[in-house]
Write a protein that holds these residues in place. Structure first.
Motif, PDB file in Angstrom:
ATOM      1  N   TYR A 188       0.864  -1.184   0.000  1.00  0.00           N
ATOM      2  CA  TYR A 188       0.000   0.000   0.000  1.00  0.00           C
ATOM      3  C   TYR A 188       0.896   1.229   0.000  1.00  0.00           C
ATOM      4  O   TYR A 188       1.926   1.250   0.690  1.00  0.00           O
ATOM      5  N   TYR A 189       0.500   2.237  -0.756  1.00  0.00           N
ATOM      6  CA  TYR A 189       1.202   3.514  -0.761  1.00  0.00           C
ATOM      7  C   TYR A 189       0.207   4.648  -0.586  1.00  0.00           C
ATOM      8  O   TYR A 189      -0.854   4.651  -1.208  1.00  0.00           O
ATOM      9  N   ALA A 190       0.573   5.614   0.219  1.00  0.00           N
ATOM     10  CA  ALA A 190      -0.220   6.829   0.279  1.00  0.00           C
ATOM     11  C   ALA A 190      -0.092   7.570  -1.048  1.00  0.00           C
ATOM     12  O   ALA A 190       0.948   7.491  -1.717  1.00  0.00           O
ATOM     13  N   GLU A 238       3.192   7.817  -3.825  1.00  0.00           N
ATOM     14  CA  GLU A 238       3.084   6.865  -4.933  1.00  0.00           C
ATOM     15  C   GLU A 238       3.988   7.284  -6.083  1.00  0.00           C
ATOM     16  O   GLU A 238       3.986   8.444  -6.507  1.00  0.00           O
ATOM     17  N   GLY A 239       4.789   6.354  -6.557  1.00  0.00           N
ATOM     18  CA  GLY A 239       5.686   6.641  -7.669  1.00  0.00           C
ATOM     19  C   GLY A 239       7.054   7.176  -7.252  1.00  0.00           C
ATOM     20  O   GLY A 239       7.979   7.193  -8.064  1.00  0.00           O
ATOM     21  N   GLN A 298      12.637   2.796   0.186  1.00  0.00           N
ATOM     22  CA  GLN A 298      13.481   3.599  -0.688  1.00  0.00           C
ATOM     23  C   GLN A 298      12.713   4.844  -1.063  1.00  0.00           C
ATOM     24  O   GLN A 298      11.635   4.754  -1.654  1.00  0.00           O
ATOM     25  N   MET A 299      13.261   5.981  -0.725  1.00  0.00           N
ATOM     26  CA  MET A 299      12.578   7.255  -0.953  1.00  0.00           C
ATOM     27  C   MET A 299      13.378   8.053  -1.978  1.00  0.00           C
ATOM     28  O   MET A 299      14.518   8.450  -1.719  1.00  0.00           O
ATOM     29  N   ASN A 300      12.777   8.250  -3.135  1.00  0.00           N
ATOM     30  CA  ASN A 300      13.420   8.990  -4.214  1.00  0.00           C
ATOM     31  C   ASN A 300      12.676  10.286  -4.484  1.00  0.00           C
ATOM     32  O   ASN A 300      11.519  10.449  -4.100  1.00  0.00           O
ATOM     33  N   ASN A 301      13.360  11.188  -5.160  1.00  0.00           N
ATOM     34  CA  ASN A 301      12.758  12.474  -5.521  1.00  0.00           C
ATOM     35  C   ASN A 301      12.087  13.123  -4.306  1.00  0.00           C
ATOM     36  O   ASN A 301      10.929  13.557  -4.368  1.00  0.00           O
ATOM     37  N   LEU A 302      12.825  13.181  -3.230  1.00  0.00           N
ATOM     38  CA  LEU A 302      12.266  13.704  -1.989  1.00  0.00           C
ATOM     39  C   LEU A 302      11.920  15.178  -2.108  1.00  0.00           C
ATOM     40  O   LEU A 302      12.604  15.948  -2.810  1.00  0.00           O
ATOM     41  N   GLU A 303      10.863  15.545  -1.404  1.00  0.00           N
ATOM     42  CA  GLU A 303      10.355  16.916  -1.422  1.00  0.00           C
ATOM     43  C   GLU A 303      10.374  17.472   0.000  1.00  0.00           C
ATOM     44  O   GLU A 303      10.347  16.709   0.972  1.00  0.00           O
TER      45      GLU A 303
END
Length: 129
Positions: A59-61, A65-66, A82-87
């Motif tokens: 499940y993703y919030a 997602e993506g 794994q967290m990419n393109n962090l904001e």
């Protein structure tokens, strides 16, 4: 006694990546869901991503997602985020948690009304330029 130990986190610039790890031990059954949650001051803790320990359900919030990917290494009883393109809005304290006999969406969206939930101690993720 079930136990959660998490690691990872830190500071990164927007667009960067980080990986969180969560090791589960002491669980008396393989049937549990495990996931990542995050919380900022003044807001409720929210489920970010959850995974089943016994099948491939995830499940993703919507907010991640993506960009985030949850995975598991059953041999090591470890779950990764794994967290990419962090904001900057991803800045929060991230917690790993697990609960027996729980579907992944329920784990991530209804954790507050579940029975026993085993929590890690939290790790700070800061996304800032």
């Amino acid at each position: 006694q079930a136990h959660i130990v998490q690691s990872g986190g830190g500071s990164v610039q927007p667009g960067g990546s980080l990986r969180l790890s969560c090791a589960a031990s002491g669980f008396t059954s393989d049937n549990y869901a495990i996931g990542w949650f995050r919380q900022v001051p003044g807001k409720e803790r929210e489920g970010v991503s959850c995974i089943s320990n016994i099948d491939v359900s995830t499940y993703y919030a919507d907010s991640v997602e993506g960009r985030f990917t949850i995975s598991k290494d059953n041999a090591q009883s470890t779950v990764y985020l794994q967290m990419n393109n962090l904001e900057p809005d991803d800045t929060a304290v991230y917690y790993c948690a697990a609960a027996y006999d729980t579907a992944v969406e329920a784990m991530c969206t209804m954790y507050s009304v579940l029975g026993m939930v085993y929590w890690g101690k939290g790790t700070l993720v800061t996304v800032s330029s």
